[in-house]
Design an enzyme around this catalytic site. Structure first.
Site, short mmCIF file in Angstrom:
data_model
loop_
_atom_site.label_atom_id
_atom_site.label_comp_id
_atom_site.label_asym_id
_atom_site.label_seq_id
_atom_site.Cartn_x
_atom_site.Cartn_y
_atom_site.Cartn_z
N HIS A 1 -3.31 12.26 2.54
CA HIS A 1 -1.91 12.50 2.16
C HIS A 1 -1.37 13.64 3.02
O HIS A 1 -2.05 14.65 3.21
CB HIS A 1 -1.86 12.86 0.67
CG HIS A 1 -0.47 13.06 0.17
ND1 HIS A 1 0.39 12.01 -0.05
CD2 HIS A 1 0.23 14.19 -0.10
CE1 HIS A 1 1.55 12.48 -0.46
NE2 HIS A 1 1.48 13.80 -0.50
N ASP B 1 -1.81 10.41 -5.87
CA ASP B 1 -2.29 11.51 -5.02
C ASP B 1 -2.91 12.64 -5.85
O ASP B 1 -2.70 13.82 -5.57
CB ASP B 1 -1.14 12.07 -4.16
CG ASP B 1 -0.50 10.98 -3.30
OD1 ASP B 1 -1.25 10.15 -2.77
OD2 ASP B 1 0.74 10.97 -3.18
N GLY C 1 -0.99 2.53 11.62
CA GLY C 1 -2.44 2.63 11.71
C GLY C 1 -2.96 3.68 12.68
O GLY C 1 -4.04 3.50 13.25
N SER C 2 -2.24 4.79 12.83
CA SER C 2 -2.76 5.81 13.75
C SER C 2 -4.02 6.47 13.17
O SER C 2 -4.94 6.84 13.91
CB SER C 2 -1.70 6.85 14.10
OG SER C 2 -1.41 7.67 13.01
N ASN C 3 -4.09 6.59 11.85
CA ASN C 3 -5.32 7.12 11.25
C ASN C 3 -6.47 6.13 11.41
O ASN C 3 -7.61 6.54 11.64
CB ASN C 3 -5.10 7.46 9.77
CG ASN C 3 -4.48 8.84 9.60
OD1 ASN C 3 -5.14 9.85 9.84
ND2 ASN C 3 -3.22 8.89 9.22
C1 GRF Z 1 0.01 9.26 7.19
O1 GRF Z 1 0.92 10.30 7.31
C2 GRF Z 1 -0.82 9.40 5.96
O2 GRF Z 1 -1.02 10.73 5.60
C3 GRF Z 1 0.00 8.72 4.91
O3 GRF Z 1 0.59 7.63 5.58
C4 GRF Z 1 0.70 7.92 6.97
C5 GRF Z 1 0.01 6.80 7.69
O4 GRF Z 1 0.15 6.90 9.07
N1 GRF Z 1 -0.80 8.34 3.77
P1 GRF Z 1 -0.66 5.93 10.01
O5 GRF Z 1 -0.28 4.50 9.59
O6 GRF Z 1 -2.11 6.17 9.84
O7 GRF Z 1 -0.17 6.23 11.39
#
Ligand code: GRF
Length: 217
Positions: free
Chosen positions: A126, A162, A29-31
């Site tokens: 992605h 995608d 969940g870093s995003n």
């Molecule tokens: C990211 O690299 C995103 O592009 C892909 O999955 C990964 C998720 O990373 N869809 P995080 O869980 O948000 O750290």
């Protein structure tokens, strides 16, 4: 033409109430964290109102908890089929009145039925410059192919893998000696910049979509 820009009346509404954003995430969940930080800075044009995961132990759920966002776990083991799992997720997102769904490392391909039923914009990020290197291990695919530039793509989700209309992309160099880890880390930094920005465009009604072509207004 599907125009996501909202009219004057809707604009007035957006001044009063922010778009309700839900997130689905399977892992670290870093995003999601980047979205939380943008939201707290008032940069998202929306509010995070729901975080769901198909993994009970996902770090993403802990991040949601810490940020005070309602969250729910929907592990496949609790359901009789994937279809039932998706139905439960959809019902929950509706209960939370989610208006935009953001996939942030959600490792399930959502079914055609789910995408038809949800009737709100669904976004994904992605880790490649689509349409190159769709699917899993995009960074390894890029290294194996020998490209010199890679990056990340934010796109609307359609029924393919995608393959939906592209909202935004950011390029990063592939450097000599890069490993999957080093390239992934460089791309991830770009993801954390790009995703909150692109979600903010959609939530703020600053996106016009005509078939595959997405224009930022
Ligand atoms: C990211 O690299 C995103 O592009 C892909 O999955 C990964 C998720 O990373 N869809 P995080 O869980 O948000 O750290």
């Amino acid at each position: 033409m599907l125009c996501l820009r909202r009219g004057k009346r809707a604009k007035r509404r957006s001044e009063l109430s922010l778009m309700r954003i839900g997130v689905l995430a399977s892992g670290r969940g870093s995003n999601l964290q980047a979205l939380i930080e943008a939201w707290k800075l008032g940069e998202l044009n929306g509010e995070l109102v729901a975080v769901g995961s198909d993994h009970e132990e996902a770090l993403a759920l802990k991040r949601a908890e810490e940020a005070g966002i309602p969250h729910g776990a929907f592990p496949l083991s609790r359901f009789s089929s994937r279809q039932e799992q998706e139905k439960a997720i959809l019902t929950w997102l509706r209960e939370q009145k989610v208006e935009i769904l953001v996939l942030a490392g959600f490792m399930r391909v959502l079914s055609k039925e789910f995408l038809q039923d949800i009737q709100i914009p669904v976004l994904n990020i992605h880790p490649s410059l689509l349409p190159s290197f769709q699917g899993l291990h995009a960074q390894r695919q890029a290294l194996d192919y020998g490209v010199k530039i890679s990056g990340c793509t934010v796109h609307f989700v359609d029924e393919g893998l995608d393959s939906g209309p592209i909202i935004a992309q950011e390029a990063v160099p592939v450097l000599p000696g890069d490993t999957e880890d080093s390239l992934s880390a460089r791309i991830l930094e770009a993801e954390h910049r790009l995703y909150p920005e692109a979600v903010g465009w959609v939530a703020g009604g600053r996106i016009k979509r005509n078939g595959r072509i997405v224009v930022k207004l």
